[in-house]
Design a protein around this motif. Structure first.
Motif, short mmCIF file in Angstrom:
data_model
loop_
_atom_site.label_atom_id
_atom_site.label_comp_id
_atom_site.label_asym_id
_atom_site.label_seq_id
_atom_site.Cartn_x
_atom_site.Cartn_y
_atom_site.Cartn_z
N GLU A 369 44.87 28.56 18.00
CA GLU A 369 43.44 28.86 18.00
C GLU A 369 42.69 27.71 17.36
O GLU A 369 43.05 27.26 16.27
CB GLU A 369 43.19 30.16 17.24
N MET A 371 39.08 26.40 15.91
CA MET A 371 37.79 26.84 15.41
C MET A 371 37.04 25.64 14.85
O MET A 371 37.61 24.84 14.11
CB MET A 371 37.96 27.90 14.31
N ASP A 373 33.53 24.74 12.79
CA ASP A 373 32.42 25.26 11.99
C ASP A 373 31.47 24.12 11.66
O ASP A 373 31.87 22.97 11.54
CB ASP A 373 32.93 25.88 10.68
N GLU A 377 29.23 22.37 16.07
CA GLU A 377 29.99 23.27 16.91
C GLU A 377 29.26 23.61 18.20
O GLU A 377 29.89 24.06 19.16
CB GLU A 377 30.31 24.56 16.14
N ARG A 417 46.59 28.17 13.66
CA ARG A 417 45.13 28.14 13.70
C ARG A 417 44.67 26.79 13.15
O ARG A 417 45.03 26.39 12.05
CB ARG A 417 44.53 29.27 12.88
N ARG A 419 41.36 24.66 12.14
CA ARG A 419 39.97 24.87 11.77
C ARG A 419 39.36 23.54 11.35
O ARG A 419 39.89 22.85 10.47
CB ARG A 419 39.85 25.88 10.63
N ALA A 421 35.78 21.82 10.01
CA ALA A 421 34.51 22.16 9.38
C ALA A 421 33.70 20.89 9.15
O ALA A 421 34.16 19.96 8.48
CB ALA A 421 34.74 22.89 8.06
#
Length: 490
Positions: A369, A371, A373, A377, A417, A419, A421
């Motif tokens: 996954e 992601m 942020d 985005e 996952r 991520r 940012a």
């Protein structure tokens, strides 16, 4: 230092001492012995005349001359003694050579200048008085010579200055010249020591730079090639598992293995080509200092090019990628031209390629996954371009790449996952995976233990913070925060 200014233990020009006693050289001893013998003969002759004039025993004048003349033997050791002896025998009108040589040695020595001036003044006064009395007696003895009154004092003063000033001035000149030569020698020695230290430091810096470049090249090759080879092994394990059950899926996995293998070969060929070019240039005497940077740039270019060429589409329901078509697998090494020498910081993958990197792991069967942020985005890859410095984006890409490779190696079947940012003035990335799925087949990938070390080196080199370790759920987490001021969109 001796009284004459020469260093004890070394000669006048830095040569080791080879003379007896206080003489630095044998020829100095020979010279002093000759001067002492000449002074002794002079003093004996003058002492004999003085004994006759003073109506003293002739033996007394000879003994006085033999005691005063040889004092020149110690002129280099005790110049003050020599001058005092010459002043003491002035009333006997003896010791002319003793006085001249003593004053020269005194002025050329390291005796304080106030002492030199005092003894020179005493010699002038003694010579003046002696000469005045002698000239007055001589003039009085000649009835037909009646000079002016100023004649005798003026001649006495002239004789005193002539016998005193030249040796003193010459000695001062020799002392100044000796000090200048010594200072120049010390400065030359200091410069030589500094040059030696600079050469040693330059060699240390060169060795440090070579080690840094070796580490950088090894890190680039590890990140670019190991990821491809790891995916090949994962696809090969999946191919072995479904070869008999699902021939269609096995065929797709075989195509992916071929794609990854060709990409790895292309990257290795380009990097080895740069190494051969650098070795040939070094053999011809050319400057090959840019070879490490060129190799790092080629490694980054090759990784980015292979990613674009093998960019998978959305995975199908069975987990295989649509990019396994024959067209997608036709990555020819002959189509890759020789890369030019470029700036290593301006090449390599960027943040917009993270989706493709995650897609490759998905195609290998991993549940990943992604992601994002922050303010970026909402932007598409075409609109974003490079929002940060190339080194920052490349480092984030390599951290994610190596973290996913470690999941393939050490936690097959685990969910992951990623991520990303975007923060004010910094960029944070985190890759976390869950516990290993016990039912998943282990691909048996070897580990060299350099992945986490390489990630930490990349992040800390940019002034960032790197943290890695197991999670409470039994998985593993890799986090990195890098200072990343925004740049204008390309």
């Amino acid at each position: 230092m001796t009284a004459t200014g020469a260093s004890e233990g070394v000669g006048a020009r830095g040569a080791p001492v080879d003379g007896p006693w206080w003489w630095a050289r044998r020829r100095s001893a020979v010279l002093d012995v000759f001067l002492a013998a000449a002074s002794a003969l002079e003093c004996v002759w003058e002492g004999t005349n003085f004994a006759h004039e003073a109506q003293l025993p002739e033996l007394l004048g000879i003994l006085l001359g033999l005691l005063a003349g040889p004092v020149l033997l110690v002129r280099r050791r005790w110049p003050v003694v020599v001058v005092l002896v010459s002043i003491a025998v002035m009333p006997a009108e003896m010791g002319g050579l003793l006085s001249v040589v003593g004053l020269y040695t005194l002025a050329a020595s390291d005796v304080p200048r106030r002492i030199t001036a005092l003894l020179a003044g005493m010699t002038v006064v003694g010579t003046l008085v002696t000469t005045f009395l002698s000239l007055r007696e001589d003039v009085a003895a000649q009835q037909d010579f009646r000079p002016p009154m100023w004649f005798v004092p003026l001649m006495a003063l002239a004789v005193g200055l002539v016998l005193t000033a030249p040796p003193v001035l010459w000695g001062l000149y020799i002392a100044a010249r000796r000090r200048l030569v010594e200072s120049l020698r010390e400065r030359a020695d200091g410069l030589e020591r500094e040059l030696s230290l600079l050469a040693d430091r330059a060699e240390e810096r060169a060795e440090w730079a070579r080690n840094e470049e070796r580490t950088r090249i090894a890190r680039e090759m590890h990140d670019v090639v190991a990821h491809r080879v790891s995916l090949m092994v994962v696809h090969a394990a999946a191919l072995q598992a479904v070869a008999l059950k699902d021939p269609e899926k096995a065929s797709k996995n075989a195509g992916l293995v071929g794609d990854m293998g060709r990409q790895a070969l292309t990257e290795l060929r380009e990097m080895l080509g740069v190494l051969r070019t650098a070795e040939g240039a070094a053999g011809r005497g050319a400057a090959a200092s840019g070879a490490p940077e060129r190799l790092a740039a080629v490694a980054s270019q090759a990784g980015a090019k292979a990613t674009v060429q093998a960019r998978p589409s959305e995975p199908s329901a069975d987990g295989a990628s649509a990019g396994s078509s024959p067209a997608g697998r036709s990555v020819s090494a002959a189509a890759v031209s020789e890369p030019g020498v470029g700036d290593a910081d301006s090449e390599g993958p960027c943040l917009t390629e993270l989706a493709d990197l995650v897609g490759q792991s998905r195609a290998a069967g991993m549940v990943v996954e992604l992601m994002v942020d922050g303010a970026a985005e909402q932007e598409t890859a075409a609109e974003a371009g490079r929002r940060y410095a190339p080194r920052v984006e490349r480092t984030v890409y390599r951290v994610v790449q190596e973290a996913l490779t470690n999941v393939h190696k050490h936690a097959p079947g685990a969910r992951a996952r990623v991520r990303l940012a975007h923060r004010d003035g910094e960029l944070a990335v985190q890759v976390e995976n869950g516990p290993c799925d016990g039912g998943a087949a282990d691909a048996g990938l070897p580990s060299g233990g350099n992945g986490l070390v390489g990630m930490r080196e990349r992040v800390t080199a940019l002034g960032g913070v790197f943290v890695s370790g197991p999670t409470e759920a039994g998985g593993f987490r890799v986090s990195a925060v890098l200072p990343a001021p925004r740049t204008s969109p390309a």
